[in-house]
Design a protein around this motif. Structure first.
Motif, PDB file in Angstrom:
ATOM      1  N   VAL A   1      78.206  94.214  47.745  1.00 47.97           N
ATOM      2  CA  VAL A   1      78.151  92.866  47.185  1.00 47.97           C
ATOM      3  C   VAL A   1      79.334  92.712  46.229  1.00 47.97           C
ATOM      4  O   VAL A   1      79.493  93.504  45.299  1.00 47.97           O
ATOM      5  CB  VAL A   1      76.815  92.627  46.442  1.00 47.97           C
ATOM      6  CG1 VAL A   1      76.798  91.255  45.778  1.00 47.97           C
ATOM      7  CG2 VAL A   1      75.642  92.765  47.402  1.00 47.97           C
ATOM      8  N   VAL A   2      80.162  91.715  46.493  1.00 45.25           N
ATOM      9  CA  VAL A   2      81.408  91.553  45.741  1.00 45.25           C
ATOM     10  C   VAL A   2      81.376  90.277  44.893  1.00 45.25           C
ATOM     11  O   VAL A   2      80.882  89.240  45.338  1.00 45.25           O
ATOM     12  CB  VAL A   2      82.606  91.517  46.719  1.00 45.25           C
ATOM     13  CG1 VAL A   2      83.860  90.973  46.064  1.00 45.25           C
ATOM     14  CG2 VAL A   2      82.861  92.916  47.264  1.00 45.25           C
TER      15      VAL A   2
ATOM     16  N   THR B   1      88.568  81.141  40.170  1.00 44.58           N
ATOM     17  CA  THR B   1      89.953  80.692  39.959  1.00 44.58           C
ATOM     18  C   THR B   1      90.067  79.176  39.727  1.00 44.58           C
ATOM     19  O   THR B   1      91.112  78.695  39.334  1.00 44.58           O
ATOM     20  CB  THR B   1      90.827  81.043  41.184  1.00 44.58           C
ATOM     21  OG1 THR B   1      90.186  80.513  42.345  1.00 44.58           O
ATOM     22  CG2 THR B   1      91.002  82.539  41.329  1.00 44.58           C
ATOM     23  N   ALA B   2      88.999  78.426  39.985  1.00 41.73           N
ATOM     24  CA  ALA B   2      89.097  76.969  39.812  1.00 41.73           C
ATOM     25  C   ALA B   2      89.354  76.638  38.344  1.00 41.73           C
ATOM     26  O   ALA B   2      88.819  77.306  37.447  1.00 41.73           O
ATOM     27  CB  ALA B   2      87.811  76.303  40.284  1.00 41.73           C
ATOM     28  N   GLU B   3      90.163  75.614  38.121  1.00 40.89           N
ATOM     29  CA  GLU B   3      90.531  75.241  36.760  1.00 40.89           C
ATOM     30  C   GLU B   3      89.288  74.913  35.932  1.00 40.89           C
ATOM     31  O   GLU B   3      88.418  74.168  36.383  1.00 40.89           O
ATOM     32  CB  GLU B   3      91.446  74.013  36.823  1.00 40.89           C
ATOM     33  CG  GLU B   3      92.275  73.855  35.578  1.00 40.89           C
ATOM     34  CD  GLU B   3      92.970  72.512  35.544  1.00 40.89           C
ATOM     35  OE1 GLU B   3      93.388  72.038  36.620  1.00 40.89           O
ATOM     36  OE2 GLU B   3      93.062  71.945  34.444  1.00 40.89           O
TER      37      GLU B   3
ATOM     38  N   LEU C   1      80.653  95.708  43.796  1.00 39.04           N
ATOM     39  CA  LEU C   1      82.101  95.845  43.614  1.00 39.04           C
ATOM     40  C   LEU C   1      82.588  94.566  42.935  1.00 39.04           C
ATOM     41  O   LEU C   1      82.273  93.462  43.396  1.00 39.04           O
ATOM     42  CB  LEU C   1      82.808  95.988  44.968  1.00 39.04           C
ATOM     43  CG  LEU C   1      82.284  97.061  45.926  1.00 39.04           C
ATOM     44  CD1 LEU C   1      83.052  97.012  47.248  1.00 39.04           C
ATOM     45  CD2 LEU C   1      82.403  98.455  45.303  1.00 39.04           C
ATOM     46  N   ILE C   2      83.340  94.711  41.855  1.00 40.37           N
ATOM     47  CA  ILE C   2      83.838  93.494  41.198  1.00 40.37           C
ATOM     48  C   ILE C   2      85.351  93.542  41.038  1.00 40.37           C
ATOM     49  O   ILE C   2      85.948  94.621  40.963  1.00 40.37           O
ATOM     50  CB  ILE C   2      83.191  93.260  39.802  1.00 40.37           C
ATOM     51  CG1 ILE C   2      83.491  94.425  38.836  1.00 40.37           C
ATOM     52  CG2 ILE C   2      81.687  93.024  39.927  1.00 40.37           C
ATOM     53  CD1 ILE C   2      83.109  94.107  37.394  1.00 40.37           C
ATOM     54  N   GLU C   3      85.923  92.344  40.989  1.00 41.00           N
ATOM     55  CA  GLU C   3      87.328  92.261  40.606  1.00 41.00           C
ATOM     56  C   GLU C   3      87.397  92.469  39.100  1.00 41.00           C
ATOM     57  O   GLU C   3      86.533  91.964  38.356  1.00 41.00           O
ATOM     58  CB  GLU C   3      87.887  90.877  40.962  1.00 41.00           C
ATOM     59  CG  GLU C   3      89.353  90.726  40.552  1.00 41.00           C
ATOM     60  CD  GLU C   3      89.917  89.331  40.776  1.00 41.00           C
ATOM     61  OE1 GLU C   3      91.132  89.159  40.579  1.00 41.00           O
ATOM     62  OE2 GLU C   3      89.150  88.420  41.125  1.00 41.00           O
ATOM     63  N   SER C   4      88.406  93.163  38.654  1.00 36.34           N
ATOM     64  CA  SER C   4      88.564  93.404  37.223  1.00 36.34           C
ATOM     65  C   SER C   4      88.569  92.066  36.466  1.00 36.34           C
ATOM     66  O   SER C   4      89.266  91.129  36.845  1.00 36.34           O
ATOM     67  CB  SER C   4      89.870  94.170  37.031  1.00 36.34           C
ATOM     68  OG  SER C   4      90.197  94.195  35.681  1.00 36.34           O
TER      69      SER C   4
ATOM     70  N   ARG D   1      91.663  92.128  43.404  1.00 33.85           N
ATOM     71  CA  ARG D   1      91.061  91.048  44.200  1.00 33.85           C
ATOM     72  C   ARG D   1      91.122  91.352  45.700  1.00 33.85           C
ATOM     73  O   ARG D   1      90.134  91.232  46.408  1.00 33.85           O
ATOM     74  CB  ARG D   1      91.812  89.747  43.877  1.00 33.85           C
ATOM     75  CG  ARG D   1      91.147  88.519  44.431  1.00 33.85           C
ATOM     76  CD  ARG D   1      91.865  87.263  43.975  1.00 33.85           C
ATOM     77  NE  ARG D   1      91.083  86.099  44.336  1.00 33.85           N
ATOM     78  CZ  ARG D   1      90.122  85.569  43.604  1.00 33.85           C
ATOM     79  NH1 ARG D   1      89.811  86.090  42.438  1.00 33.85           N
ATOM     80  NH2 ARG D   1      89.452  84.511  44.018  1.00 33.85           N
ATOM     81  N   SER D   2      92.309  91.790  46.153  1.00 34.83           N
ATOM     82  CA  SER D   2      92.455  91.978  47.596  1.00 34.83           C
ATOM     83  C   SER D   2      91.602  93.147  48.100  1.00 34.83           C
ATOM     84  O   SER D   2      90.990  93.065  49.168  1.00 34.83           O
ATOM     85  CB  SER D   2      93.919  92.166  47.982  1.00 34.83           C
ATOM     86  OG  SER D   2      94.441  93.244  47.255  1.00 34.83           O
ATOM     87  N   GLU D   3      91.497  94.210  47.296  1.00 32.94           N
ATOM     88  CA  GLU D   3      90.648  95.346  47.710  1.00 32.94           C
ATOM     89  C   GLU D   3      89.186  94.900  47.778  1.00 32.94           C
ATOM     90  O   GLU D   3      88.468  95.242  48.721  1.00 32.94           O
ATOM     91  CB  GLU D   3      90.745  96.493  46.691  1.00 32.94           C
ATOM     92  CG  GLU D   3      92.016  97.307  46.776  1.00 32.94           C
ATOM     93  CD  GLU D   3      92.156  98.235  45.556  1.00 32.94           C
ATOM     94  OE1 GLU D   3      92.737  99.306  45.737  1.00 32.94           O
ATOM     95  OE2 GLU D   3      91.685  97.866  44.444  1.00 32.94           O
ATOM     96  N   ALA D   4      88.769  94.151  46.748  1.00 35.70           N
ATOM     97  CA  ALA D   4      87.366  93.713  46.707  1.00 35.70           C
ATOM     98  C   ALA D   4      87.055  92.819  47.908  1.00 35.70           C
ATOM     99  O   ALA D   4      86.027  92.988  48.568  1.00 35.70           O
ATOM    100  CB  ALA D   4      87.094  92.970  45.402  1.00 35.70           C
TER     101      ALA D   4
END
Ligand code: NAD
Length: 377
Positions: free
Chosen positions: A5-6, A11-13, A36-39, A60-63
């Motif tokens: 689960v990622v 990223t939205a403003e 798994l999380i993005e830092s 991001r890309s690994e996650a």
């Protein structure tokens, strides 16, 4: 391998919510999922990487590449969809009517996408209902914004300098956001009124200490939602409302009809008849606004001194509690399909089937399919 689960940074403003909290991460792990999380995923809601207890903190890309299930608040960007594995599951608010290119990208990858806005509003679904949980945040915040902007107190005050009369606050639309707005304005001591086209809201408004404004128009629709008013009904509603607004200090508008532009309820002429210094906070600003003068993301001051505040994404302004409720909603939905670390989707369950937007290269939600592919059944 346990299901991965990622959760990524949104990223939205202006988006500060996150689809995972420490509490929900624990529950997911107890069901055998790997997190798994993005830092920095939860940073803007004050949840550190360490507090989220992920098994791995990745780029991001690994996650994205390792996600079996992606949980998100806002719809993923098209480049993020392209970076997911074919067949991955996405659970988010996907705003299916807003961006056909994104729906096509989900269809073609192919992604099994669940748009939480499509969740049927049944009793069993209540704990998964992101529209309700986030609307409650919006209703609360809108009243605080109105109180801050108003040139008057909300409560009645008896002081040595005389008695101050309470502000008269009108809440337009008494769904989840409107009822929360009524409760909040009452707690601040205002004299509160509410109106809605669904007649059953009278009792709900009154039970919160508000007064129901009867404009003589009823538009009860199917599934507990409002239907669109006819031209004649709208005209009658407008005349009665214009008169009523002359005595109001603050208006919070929350009226919506699902899948459509927000109904235009307060015209520029009505605003021109209001008291100088009055304040309108329009929660429906992003879908066109309930007031003719509303501009999303801006405050417009009318020539007679009425401030019209076009709020956008109010739930993001209370990111801790909004994320807590949102993440729990998503967990309750995912839990239907999660056991012993594996994911198994039961397509006979109407909550799963009806919330599904795309699957196996097909747009499952018929109105969206017609919108995106232009095909009628
Ligand atoms: P919504 O956000 O779609 O609309 C907000 C309100 O605006 C609604 O009450 C609607 O009647 C009102 N409205 C629409 N047009 C209007 C007009 N021209 N003038 C005045 N008011 C107008 O609604 P919502 O808050 O998401 O929920 C709608 C209903 O669904 C509520 O009764 C709610 O209790 C119910 N609901 C049920 C469940 C469930 O059982 N699982 C979950 C959530 C909501």
């Amino acid at each position: 391998m346990p299901v991965a689960v990622v959760v990524l940074r949104e990223t939205a403003e202006g988006e500060r919510r996150v689809a995972l909290t420490p509490d929900v991460a624990k529950k997911l792990k107890s069901r055998g999922a790997q997190i798994l999380i993005e830092s920095g995923a939860g940073e803007s809601a004050y949840f550190s990487d360490a507090s989220l207890g992920a098994s791995e903190v990745l780029s991001r890309s690994e996650a994205l590449a390792r996600a079996d299930v992606l949980l998100a608040v806002q719809p993923p960007r098209i480049e993020d969809i392209a970076a997911l594995k074919a067949g991955a599951v996405v659970i988010a608010q996907l705003q299916p009517h807003r961006d056909p290119a994104r729906v096509q990208a989900l269809r073609d990858r192919p992604i099994t996408a669940f748009a939480m806005e499509l969740l049927p509003r049944t009793t069993r679904a209540q704990a998964m209902d992101v529209l309700s949980s986030q609307a409650a945040v919006a209703g609360y915040k809108a009243v605080l914004i109105a109180a801050e902007a108003a040139p008057k107190f909300f409560p009645m005050l008896t002081t040595a300098a005389g008695t101050i009369r309470p502000s008269k606050v009108l809440i337009v639309g008494a769904g989840v956001a409107g009822l929360q707005a009524i409760a909040t304005a009452r707690r601040l001591g205002a004299q509160v009124e509410g109106f809605d086209v669904r007649p059953e809201t009278r009792e709900q408004i009154e039970s919160l200490g508000g007064k129901f404004v009867d404009l003589g128009v009823s538009a009860a629709g199917s599934g507990g939602y409002a239907r669109e008013l006819t031209a004649e009904e709208r005209e009658r509603q407008q005349q009665a409302l214009a008169e009523h607004l002359k005595g109001v200090d603050v208006i919070v508008t929350t009226a919506a009809v699902p899948g459509r532009q927000a109904p235009r309820i307060i015209s520029a002429a009505m605003v021109a008849g209001m008291k100088p210094g009055a304040v309108i906070v329009d929660i429906a600003a992003e879908t066109g606004g309930n007031c003719e003068l509303t501009e999303a993301g801006r405050t417009v001051v009318s020539p007679n001194g009425v401030s019209v505040i076009g709020t956008v994404n109010l739930p993001a302004s209370a990111p801790i509690h909004a994320s807590e409720m949102y993440a729990r909603n998503l967990y309750n939905f995912l839990e239907l399909s999660l056991a012993d670390g594996t994911l198994s989707l039961d397509w006979d369950d109407e909550l799963i089937a009806k919330t599904c937007l795309t699957r196996e290269g097909r747009i499952q939600h018929e109105p969206t399919r017609q919108l995106v592919e232009g095909v009628t059944p």
